[in-house]
Every structure is written in structure tokens, then in C-alpha cells.
Design a protein around this motif. Structure first.
Motif, short mmCIF file in Angstrom:
data_model
loop_
_atom_site.label_atom_id
_atom_site.label_comp_id
_atom_site.label_asym_id
_atom_site.label_seq_id
_atom_site.Cartn_x
_atom_site.Cartn_y
_atom_site.Cartn_z
N SER A 128 -14.50 -1.13 13.71
CA SER A 128 -15.58 -1.19 14.70
C SER A 128 -15.22 -2.13 15.85
O SER A 128 -15.55 -1.86 17.01
N VAL A 129 -14.53 -3.23 15.55
CA VAL A 129 -14.07 -4.13 16.61
C VAL A 129 -13.09 -3.40 17.53
O VAL A 129 -13.19 -3.47 18.76
N LEU A 130 -12.17 -2.70 16.95
CA LEU A 130 -11.16 -1.99 17.74
C LEU A 130 -11.79 -0.88 18.58
O LEU A 130 -11.36 -0.61 19.71
N GLU A 131 -12.84 -0.24 18.04
CA GLU A 131 -13.54 0.80 18.80
C GLU A 131 -14.22 0.22 20.03
O GLU A 131 -14.19 0.81 21.11
N VAL A 132 -14.85 -0.95 19.88
CA VAL A 132 -15.51 -1.59 21.02
C VAL A 132 -14.48 -2.00 22.07
O VAL A 132 -14.69 -1.83 23.27
N VAL A 133 -13.35 -2.52 21.62
CA VAL A 133 -12.29 -2.89 22.56
C VAL A 133 -11.80 -1.66 23.32
O VAL A 133 -11.58 -1.70 24.54
N GLU A 134 -11.67 -0.55 22.61
CA GLU A 134 -11.22 0.69 23.25
C GLU A 134 -12.23 1.17 24.28
O GLU A 134 -11.86 1.63 25.37
N GLU A 135 -13.53 1.06 23.96
CA GLU A 135 -14.56 1.58 24.87
C GLU A 135 -14.84 0.66 26.04
O GLU A 135 -15.02 1.11 27.18
N PHE A 136 -14.90 -0.66 25.78
CA PHE A 136 -15.35 -1.59 26.81
C PHE A 136 -14.25 -2.51 27.35
O PHE A 136 -14.49 -3.25 28.30
N GLY A 137 -13.10 -2.51 26.73
CA GLY A 137 -12.04 -3.40 27.17
C GLY A 137 -12.26 -4.82 26.66
O GLY A 137 -12.95 -5.05 25.68
N GLY A 138 -11.66 -5.78 27.32
CA GLY A 138 -11.81 -7.18 26.94
C GLY A 138 -10.70 -7.69 26.06
O GLY A 138 -10.58 -8.89 25.84
N GLY A 139 -9.88 -6.79 25.53
CA GLY A 139 -8.73 -7.21 24.74
C GLY A 139 -9.10 -7.63 23.33
O GLY A 139 -10.26 -7.78 22.97
N ILE A 140 -8.07 -7.83 22.53
CA ILE A 140 -8.22 -8.28 21.15
C ILE A 140 -8.45 -9.80 21.15
O ILE A 140 -7.76 -10.53 21.86
N PRO A 141 -9.40 -10.29 20.37
CA PRO A 141 -9.60 -11.74 20.31
C PRO A 141 -8.37 -12.45 19.74
O PRO A 141 -7.80 -12.01 18.74
N VAL A 142 -7.98 -13.53 20.41
CA VAL A 142 -6.81 -14.31 20.02
C VAL A 142 -7.23 -15.74 19.75
O VAL A 142 -7.89 -16.36 20.60
N PRO A 143 -6.91 -16.29 18.58
CA PRO A 143 -7.27 -17.68 18.30
C PRO A 143 -6.79 -18.63 19.39
O PRO A 143 -5.65 -18.52 19.85
N GLY A 144 -7.67 -19.52 19.80
CA GLY A 144 -7.31 -20.53 20.78
C GLY A 144 -7.43 -20.08 22.22
O GLY A 144 -7.23 -20.88 23.13
#
Length: 471
Positions: A214-230
Motif C-alpha cells: 500500500s505504501v508503494l502504491e501511494v508512492v506510485e500514484e502521488f510521488g514523494g519518493g520512498i521514505p529514507v531514515p534520516g
């Protein structure tokens, strides 16, 4: 056209005639009212307008305040000037808690914007402002004992838009303005999920992101990239972050945070979030929520949480905020039942009715549509708090409209999403059950139309829904 009263009072008796007012604007009618203190329900009042003038009877200052706003809504104008119709109104709220929530984490909104929202919500007899101060995208509250949280966690907003945070003077200004309008401010520090921003300054407390489909689907639809620690997160995905239950020093940190928050916000409730902790192990979820509850209890305040906290052990009298749909899923209904058994009280915020960030229709420029599709004004109105989850009405503390700001970056967009559907929540919170007397759609849409000119005079940029016969 009926009297343009929102929310609709408990009892209204109209009489032939009108009182002429020597004023140049509707709110100038307010000083004409003679106020007498009487016994009665909290926040209740009687407003009498006749040939002798305007008289208000109220049990407390809040009741007199609401009576004056009812009077302002009554004021009309014709060729001879302003007037108030002869009426005898006896009124009191159905529910004690009538709130609006503003998410300032996804997009930062200024103190001035918050003050204007307070003023306009108070006119509709709301008495609580819930500020969602922390999330994956930002930590918006500057704390003296942990300045690093805002210093590292407030630089941006969704989409890389400008960030910001509130200092102690900002908070004092918001709290004082709310109190002057008989509103309490409820601060929310969301955990154990929605905590990516905490990890920017305290990586020792942050678990690695859980990247579900579900996280990857939202990234695909809305952008914003994958969350990265820090790194600051500027996307829309939810459910990937979590605090680490076994992290050394976490409980002490939470105690310090909630103690300072309690010192800044004098109201009875501290909201600890608890929602969408999808990346958190269930045992860890309970452990972290228990830590937060102990931290809130140490301040002497009542813990509030989203209804998922029914899976944890909140104390009797805690407040659970239900955000599921008007027709609950079995999972959400079961969490509500567990909260009820533990002596919980409920605030109703059904997402497919009074989440004010939902699109009005498919063509709405801002907003989302995940809560059963777009939410028309009619759908925002035609629900009743007592008919959503199976709890006795006496355990329903109240109603809260919520404005999440993933797509709401400026005040004009905020106003167009809030107005007119905020009036639906106001009536659900204050007035009698749906289907009672004036508490029905045709009456509401006519009264809402009558309020449009007042909103225009106040400079409110509202959405002119085609469902309403605007004047």
C-alpha cells in the motif's frame, strides 16, 4: 426561506413583527443584548427578541456567547435598514464536545490562519480545536526540553512546500484566542506510527520504514519518493513508520514531551494519536501506547486517541476518536466495542461524512477521495452520531470534523474545503438527531443558502456547491 440558523436550536418560536436595529453591520446588534444569568444546562441559553429589545438568559458565559452569535445570524436587512425578527429561542447543545481538527503537520499553516478558523468555527458553536502537530512529514511544536525535534523536523511540508513550527509565544496566542471564543485547544502528538519526523533528530527511537504494497502504491500514484531514515519525508504515504518499543530512554523521552505539551496547552485532553501504525508489531504497539498513556497520566490530563487504541489499555474515561466510515467495518466496530468495555468515551469523526479534506465531487481541485469517493454536502449532513457505532449516546462525548492537509497548502484552499461542510458537522454536534423537526436535508440546505451572504460579507471563500440554492 426559514430563519438562517446554523446549527438549528432546540426550540424556536417565531412571532409576527421585527425589531428595528440602528446599526450599520449585523454584528453591531450584539451589544443590544441584555444578559441575565440563570440556572440551566452548560452552554445553553434563551434568546428573546420582541418590541422591548433583545434579552439573553444563560447559565454561563459560553451560553451568552452562543446566544449572541445566534442573534447575529438572525439579523436581516431590507430597504429600511437592519432588523431582527421577533423570536423566542431556547437552546442547548446535544453533545458537550464539538470540535474541528486541523492538520498542521502535512502543510504548515500560520497562527493568523488558525485564529481565523477559531473565530469562524466558534460562530457555529464549536468549542474545541484539535491541532495535529506531528506526523511523518514534520514536528511542528518547539519544545524547550527537546528543541531538536522542531529544529530538525519542521523544515518542509508535503511536496517540498515551505515548513515552519510554532514557538511558545505562538502557542500562547493560539490558546488565548481560542479561550476568548470559548474553545479549548487539544494538542496531538501522534505515535507510535506517523513518527518519521521524530527519527530525524532521534534515530535511536525510530524503527526502519516498513514498505508495504500500500505504501508503494501511494508512492506510485502521488510521488514523494520512498521514505529514507534520516531524511525529511515529503510524500503522502502512511503506515510505514514506527517508534521502537525496546529503544532505551523512549519512555523518559515521552514523559518529557507530554509534560511540556501539557504545560503549553491547559485543556483537559492530550491526544496521543495511535492511528495507522501499520508497520508496528502488535505487542510493540501496545507497549508504546502504554508508555504514552503513563506519560499523559503523569500530567493529570485525560488521554485521547484514535479508535485503533481500543487494542491497547487506555484507562476508564479515556476518549477514543472514531475515524472509520458511517457504516463501520467489522474491524473498526470491534475496536470500538473493546474501547466501550474499558469505559471509553467517543468522539465521532466518520471519514466519509466529515473529513473536510475529501473532494466535493470528481472535479474538486484539492482534496482526496479515499473515503468512499467524493463527499457531497448532502452526504456530509445525512448521518447521525448515535447511529454510527453501537455505543450508548451517553458515552458519546461529541463530534469532530477533521481537515487533513496533504493537498491543502494555503488558506484559500482551506476555506473552500471547510465551508460549507463544516456546517453539517456543527449541526450533528449541536442539534437534535437526524430526522427531528428542522434536522433534515431540505431545511438544512435552505438555511445554509441563507447564511451564504453573511459568509461573503465576512470574506470567507466557500465552495458554492450546486446542491445549495445560494442567495
Amino acid at each position: 426561506m426559514p430563519l438562517a440558523l446554523l446549527p438549528w436550536p432546540a426550540e424556536v418560536e417565531t412571532r409576527p413583527g421585527a425589531l428595528r436595529l440602528d446599526i450599520t453591520a449585523p454584528h453591531e446588534a450584539l451589544p443590544l443584548a441584555q444578559h441575565r444569568a440563570v440556572d440551566g444546562p452548560p452552554e445553553g441559553y434563551r434568546l428573546l427578541v420582541d418590541a422591548h429589545g433583545v434579552r439573553i438568559e444563560a447559565a454561563d458565559d459560553a451560553g451568552a456567547f452562543y446566544a449572541r452569535h445566534t442573534l447575529a445570524q438572525l439579523v436581516g436587512r431590507d430597504d429600511e435598514g437592519f432588523f431582527a425578527p421577533f423570536v423566542d429561542i431556547r437552546d442547548a447543545p446535544r453533545f458537550a464536545y464539538r470540535g474541528i481538527m486541523l492538520d498542521v503537520a502535512r502543510h504548515f499553516h500560520s497562527v493568523a490562519t488558525i485564529e481565523r478558523l477559531i473565530e469562524r468555527a466558534a460562530e457555529l458553536k464549536f468549542n474545541a480545536l484539535h491541532l495535529h502537530l506531528t506526523d511523518d512529514q514534520a514536528w511542528r511544536l518547539a519544545l524547550e526540553n527537546h528543541p531538536e525535534l522542531a529544529e530538525r523536523g519542521s523544515s518542509t511540508s508535503i511536496g517540498g512546500d515551505p515548513g515552519g513550527h510554532y514557538g511558545r509565544d505562538d502557542v500562547r496566542r493560539i490558546v488565548a484566542h481560542a479561550a476568548a471564543h470559548h474553545m479549548t485547544v487539544v494538542p496531538e502528538i501522534d505515535l507510535p506510527g506517523h513518527t518519521h519526523a521524530v527519527g530525524l533528530s532521534h534515530p535511536e527511537f525510530a524503527a526502519d520504514p516498513v514498505l508495504t504494497p500500500s505504501v508503494l502504491e501511494v508512492v506510485e500514484e502521488f510521488g514523494g519518493g520512498i521514505p529514507v531514515p534520516g531524511e525529511p519525508y515529503t510524500g503522502l504515504a502512511v503506515g510505514f513508520s514506527s517508534l521502537e518499543a525496546g529503544a532505551a530512554g523512549l519512555e523518559g523521552f515521552l514523559r518529557e514531551v507530554f509534560a511540556e505539551v501539557a504545560g503549553l496547552f491547559p485543556g483537559p485532553y492530550l491526544h496521543l494519536g495511535g492511528d495507522e501504525a501499520l508497520g508496528t508489531d502488535r505487542a510493540d504497539y501496545r507497549a508504546i501506547v502504554d508508555m504514552a498513556v503513563r506519560a499523559v497520566a503523569a500530567t493529570g490530563r485525560t488521554p485521547a486517541a484514535w479508535h485503533e487504541a481500543g487494542a491497547a489499555d487506555l484507562p476508564e474515561g479515556a476518549v477514543y476518536q472514531y475515524w472509520g466510515f458511517v457504516t463501520p467495518s467489522e474491524e473498526h466496530a470491534e475496536l470500538a466495542r473493546r474501547a466501550l468495555v474499558r469505559g471509553g468515551r467517543f468522539v465521532l469523526s466518520p471519514a466519509d461524512a466529515i473529513y473536510l479534506d475529501m473532494k466535493y465531487d470528481a472535479d474538486t481541485r484539492a482534496g482526496l477521495a479515499w473515503a468512499n469517493g467524493p463527499t457531497s454536502v448532502r452526504r456530509s449532513y445525512e448521518w447521525d452520531p448515535a447511529a454510527v457505532i453501537e455505543v450508548p449516546e451517553e458515552r458519546i462525548l461529541g463530534v469532530e470534523a477533521a481537515l487533513w492537509t496533504e493537498t491543502i497548502a494555503d488558506e484559500e484552499t482551506l476555506e473552500r474545503m471547510v465551508f460549507p461542510r463544516i456546517a453539517s458537522a456543527a449541526e450533528a454536534a449541536w442539534s437534535r438527531p437526524l430526522g427531528s423537526a428542522e434536522r433534515e436535508w431540505e431545511s438544512f440546505r435552505a438555511r445554509l443558502a441563507g447564511l451564504g451572504p453573511a459568509w461573503e460579507r465576512a470574506g470567507i471563500r466557500f465552495t458554492r456547491s450546486p446542491e445549495i440554492p445560494w442567495l
